[in-house]
Enzyme design. Structure first.
Site, mmCIF file in Angstrom:
data_model
loop_
_atom_site.group_PDB
_atom_site.id
_atom_site.type_symbol
_atom_site.label_atom_id
_atom_site.label_comp_id
_atom_site.label_asym_id
_atom_site.label_seq_id
_atom_site.Cartn_x
_atom_site.Cartn_y
_atom_site.Cartn_z
ATOM 1 N N LYS A 186 0.962 -1.074 -0.142
ATOM 2 C CA LYS A 186 0.003 0.020 0.040
ATOM 3 C C LYS A 186 0.730 1.336 -0.071
ATOM 4 O O LYS A 186 0.533 2.039 -0.813
ATOM 5 C CB LYS A 186 -0.961 -0.009 1.128
ATOM 6 C CG LYS A 186 -2.051 1.012 1.220
ATOM 7 C CD LYS A 186 -2.894 0.982 -0.208
ATOM 8 C CE LYS A 186 -3.743 -0.317 0.212
ATOM 9 N NZ LYS A 186 -4.749 -0.536 -1.066
ATOM 10 N N GLU B 40 39.680 29.403 16.411
ATOM 11 C CA GLU B 40 38.408 28.848 16.373
ATOM 12 C C GLU B 40 37.746 28.562 17.748
ATOM 13 O O GLU B 40 36.533 28.720 17.778
ATOM 14 C CB GLU B 40 38.214 27.702 15.312
ATOM 15 C CG GLU B 40 36.884 27.145 15.072
ATOM 16 C CD GLU B 40 36.863 25.708 14.492
ATOM 17 O OE1 GLU B 40 35.916 25.466 13.807
ATOM 18 O OE2 GLU B 40 38.202 25.261 13.849
ATOM 19 N N GLN C 136 45.052 19.637 12.789
ATOM 20 C CA GLN C 136 45.275 20.799 13.470
ATOM 21 C C GLN C 136 45.275 20.596 14.997
ATOM 22 O O GLN C 136 46.116 21.159 15.739
ATOM 23 C CB GLN C 136 43.958 21.976 13.409
ATOM 24 C CG GLN C 136 44.221 22.406 11.876
ATOM 25 C CD GLN C 136 42.779 23.293 11.607
ATOM 26 O OE1 GLN C 136 42.078 23.750 12.626
ATOM 27 N NE2 GLN C 136 42.591 23.476 10.211
ATOM 28 N N HIS D 135 41.318 16.445 2.669
ATOM 29 C CA HIS D 135 40.528 15.314 2.813
ATOM 30 C C HIS D 135 40.460 14.153 1.869
ATOM 31 O O HIS D 135 40.021 14.412 0.916
ATOM 32 C CB HIS D 135 38.951 16.060 2.673
ATOM 33 C CG HIS D 135 38.472 16.469 4.089
ATOM 34 N ND1 HIS D 135 37.802 16.077 4.953
ATOM 35 C CD2 HIS D 135 38.519 18.040 4.097
ATOM 36 C CE1 HIS D 135 37.483 16.887 5.925
ATOM 37 N NE2 HIS D 135 37.816 18.204 5.431
ATOM 38 N N GLU E 209 39.845 11.329 2.099
ATOM 39 C CA GLU E 209 38.678 10.375 1.694
ATOM 40 C C GLU E 209 37.844 10.490 0.463
ATOM 41 O O GLU E 209 37.387 9.548 -0.066
ATOM 42 C CB GLU E 209 37.668 10.323 2.803
ATOM 43 C CG GLU E 209 37.173 11.574 3.089
ATOM 44 C CD GLU E 209 37.762 12.708 4.201
ATOM 45 O OE1 GLU E 209 37.193 13.459 4.793
ATOM 46 O OE2 GLU E 209 39.202 12.563 4.036
ATOM 47 N N ARG F 151 38.803 26.766 7.157
ATOM 48 C CA ARG F 151 38.719 27.957 7.281
ATOM 49 C C ARG F 151 40.107 28.284 7.857
ATOM 50 O O ARG F 151 40.494 29.561 7.830
ATOM 51 C CB ARG F 151 37.568 28.569 8.140
ATOM 52 C CG ARG F 151 36.180 28.747 7.224
ATOM 53 C CD ARG F 151 35.235 29.689 8.076
ATOM 54 N NE ARG F 151 34.095 29.384 7.481
ATOM 55 C CZ ARG F 151 33.006 28.520 7.660
ATOM 56 N NH1 ARG F 151 33.158 27.578 8.773
ATOM 57 N NH2 ARG F 151 31.931 28.468 7.272
ATOM 58 N N CYS G 155 42.207 17.435 8.394
ATOM 59 C CA CYS G 155 41.856 18.628 8.637
ATOM 60 C C CYS G 155 41.643 18.936 10.011
ATOM 61 O O CYS G 155 42.752 19.231 10.622
ATOM 62 C CB CYS G 155 40.197 18.550 8.057
ATOM 63 S SG CYS G 155 39.817 20.359 7.685
ATOM 64 N N GLY H 184 35.886 18.497 11.269
ATOM 65 C CA GLY H 184 34.869 19.090 12.018
ATOM 66 C C GLY H 184 34.653 20.309 12.396
ATOM 67 O O GLY H 184 35.584 20.979 12.205
#
Length: 534
Positions: A188, A402, A382, A505, A507, A460, A378, A351
């Site tokens: 359905k 950050e 850092q 990155h 990946e 960034r 990434c 992240g």
């Protein structure tokens, strides 16, 4: 003339339209056709770049710097074709283009409307740069009942009419749930989904029925009858244990055959040898290595989709299986971190935001001290620099701008030379493929087997060059720099079995048939660690 395949979905989202589209592309390639894959995302965001990964999953980045849906990652992995800005569109992009054209006066005083102006831009996207292609496969995000999707369905309807059904096929992926209490598959939801699609003026030619069980002929006949589709075109899309089984399963159930019959194309069997070989390899593998991924989105694995697949690719290369141990960095304590001893390697991915940062740094410290293979990507790279600066270089009050208004900002906001920093979040990052020079005497140059590489970025912040001398004096190997700005992009430790951090990155470029060299090397280090413990 180019043929067009439109993949829509119904009942619920996350049924696997992206995998279906990617698998169709792979099957058509196996016949020798030239294909491309494109994605419509109906949301009003310009792109997924500012979305929380728990809502949208991973943000995939193309060579040309487009932030796109994770399905473009499936397209690239299954077909080997690099996607571009021409392969991803959102309602936000459509309206942004529309309003700019209106302000310039391009519509010559006309009332600007969804039809024909919005649908016209969508059709332009579909038809752009398709002359040299045999097939264009377009996947529509969301489900047919969503209000946001209506302009895209209308554009599909118009193209189907304008090009004729001989050049267009509509494939609808829907759910056929199994109700365990009744011990019955229910058709359905599929019937209602197709009815909704019909109301938009689109009659599906093929229905892919996502189900945990093979759908018997009786239920398939019911779907065919109620949905006005040939029985041979009601195809089971059964659950599989490995995504690389999907093209083979679709071929087994005749999806590629029915597509080619629709276009009146007669060809011998496709060349699927490489798909069968990789599946045989996966199924015959018994050895397992355990990789800890320390992040803050660990309850939502789609946030790390390309990363998971890249680890699988590296494991396939070494004929082992990879078991991922998800470690929530927000909850990582002095007591719980000891569980990482049971892992063969530790990976800290990219992240954003300060939540869980100290847990990630603690995991990096644990990997360094205990000689556990470590891979930082990434943000992970850092944080590896911050951990080194705190504990080996003994720099006080060191962090990233950050997260902290610290005395020693060893990681700071990147600004391209000659350009002011934009306060907007969207579209302000260093995005896409950039070159990187590798140091001659480094571990990473031995891994890549070349001194210049090109990888995709999404960040960034970058390492502050004012601290490079003190880092190097204390033993951190600065082994890779960007070709354009000379930014530090690779770090490693020479006195550790495998400790590498990269700003890019890798990946995003790994493929099942061409694993990324960094993941091949990382998995080998994990195998060596496992063997040393036994």
């Amino acid at each position: 003339m180019t043929n067009f395949i439109f993949v829509t979905g119904g009942v619920i989202s996350s049924l696997g339209k992206g995998l279906a589209a990617a698998s169709i592309g792979a099957l058509l390639q196996a016949y020798g056709f030239k294909v491309c894959l494109r994605k419509f995302d109906p949301y009003l965001n310009i792109d997924p770049g500012t979305m929380n990964p728990t809502q949208h999953g991973e943000v995939f980045v193309t060579d040309d710097g487009t932030e796109a849906d994770l399905d473009l990652g499936h397209y690239e992995r299954f077909t080997g074709i690099k996607t571009t800005k021409d392969d991803s569109i959102t309602t936000g992009k459509i309206y942004c283009t529309l309003l700019k054209k209106e302000r310039r006066g391009d519509y010559l005083g006309k009332t600007v409307q969804v039809i024909p102006h919005v649908t016209g831009l969508i059709k332009d996207f579909i038809l752009n740069n398709t002359d040299e292609l045999d097939f264009v496969i377009c996947e529509t995000g969301g489900t047919v009942g969503d209000i946001e999707i209506q302009p895209f369905l209308e554009a599909i309807r118009q193209i189907s009419y304008e090009l004729s059904k001989q050049k267009v096929i509509c494939i609808h992926l829907t759910l056929v749930p199994y109700i365990s209490a009744a011990k019955e598959l229910k058709t359905k939801p599929t019937q209602h989904s197709v009815k909704e699609l019909n109301s938009a003026g689109i009659q599906p030619d093929i229905i892919l029925c996502r189900s945990e069980k093979v759908i018997p002929e009786e239920q398939r006949k019911k779907i065919a009858n109620f949905c006005n589709v040939k029985l041979t075109n009601v195809i089971t899309a059964i659950e599989v244990s490995n995504i690389y089984e999907v093209p083979v399963i679709y071929h087994r159930y005749g999806l590629d055959t029915q597509i080619l019959q629709h276009f009146n194309i007669k060809l011998p069997k496709p060349e699927l040898k490489k798909w069968y070989e990789i599946l045989d390899l996966i199924k015959s593998t018994v050895k397992v290595v355990t990789i800890a991924i320390v992040g803050k989105y660990t309850d939502f694995p789609d946030a790390y989709k390309s990363l998971m697949e890249a680890l699988v690719h590296g494991a396939i290369h070494h004929k082992v299986k990879v078991s991922i141990k998800w470690v929530n960095s927000r909850k990582l304590s002095e007591h719980s971190i000891k569980r990482l001893h049971n892992c063969d390697a530790i990976l800290v991915p990219g992240g954003f935001g300060d939540d869980g940062i100290e847990g990630k740094i603690a995991a990096i410290n644990f990997a360094r001290i205990n000689n556990i293979p470590f891979f930082g990507i990434c943000l992970g790279m850092q944080l590896a620099v911050i951990e080194f600066a705190r504990n080996l270089a003994k720099i006080e009050d060191v962090h990233s701008t950050e997260f902290s208004n610290c005395k020693n900002p060893i990681v700071h906001l990147f600004a391209k030379q000659g350009k002011e920093i934009n306060s907007d979040l969207g579209g302000t990052m260093r995005l896409g493929a950039y070159g990187c020079y590798l140091r001659p005497d480094s571990k990473i140059i031995d891994i890549y087997k070349k001194d210049t590489i090109e990888e995709r970025r999404r960040h960034r912040y970058s390492i502050n060059p004012n601290y490079e001398d003190i880092l190097e004096k204390n033993g951190l190997v600065l082994s890779g720099r960007s070709a354009d700005e000379g930014l530090l992009e690779v770090i490693e430790l020479s006195n550790h079995p495998w400790f590498i951090g990269v700003q890019f990155h890798p990946e995003f470029k790994s493929r099942p048939f061409l694993p990324h060299p960094l993941f091949i090397s990382f998995i080998k280090a994990a195998i060596d660690k496992k063997q040393s413990k036994s």
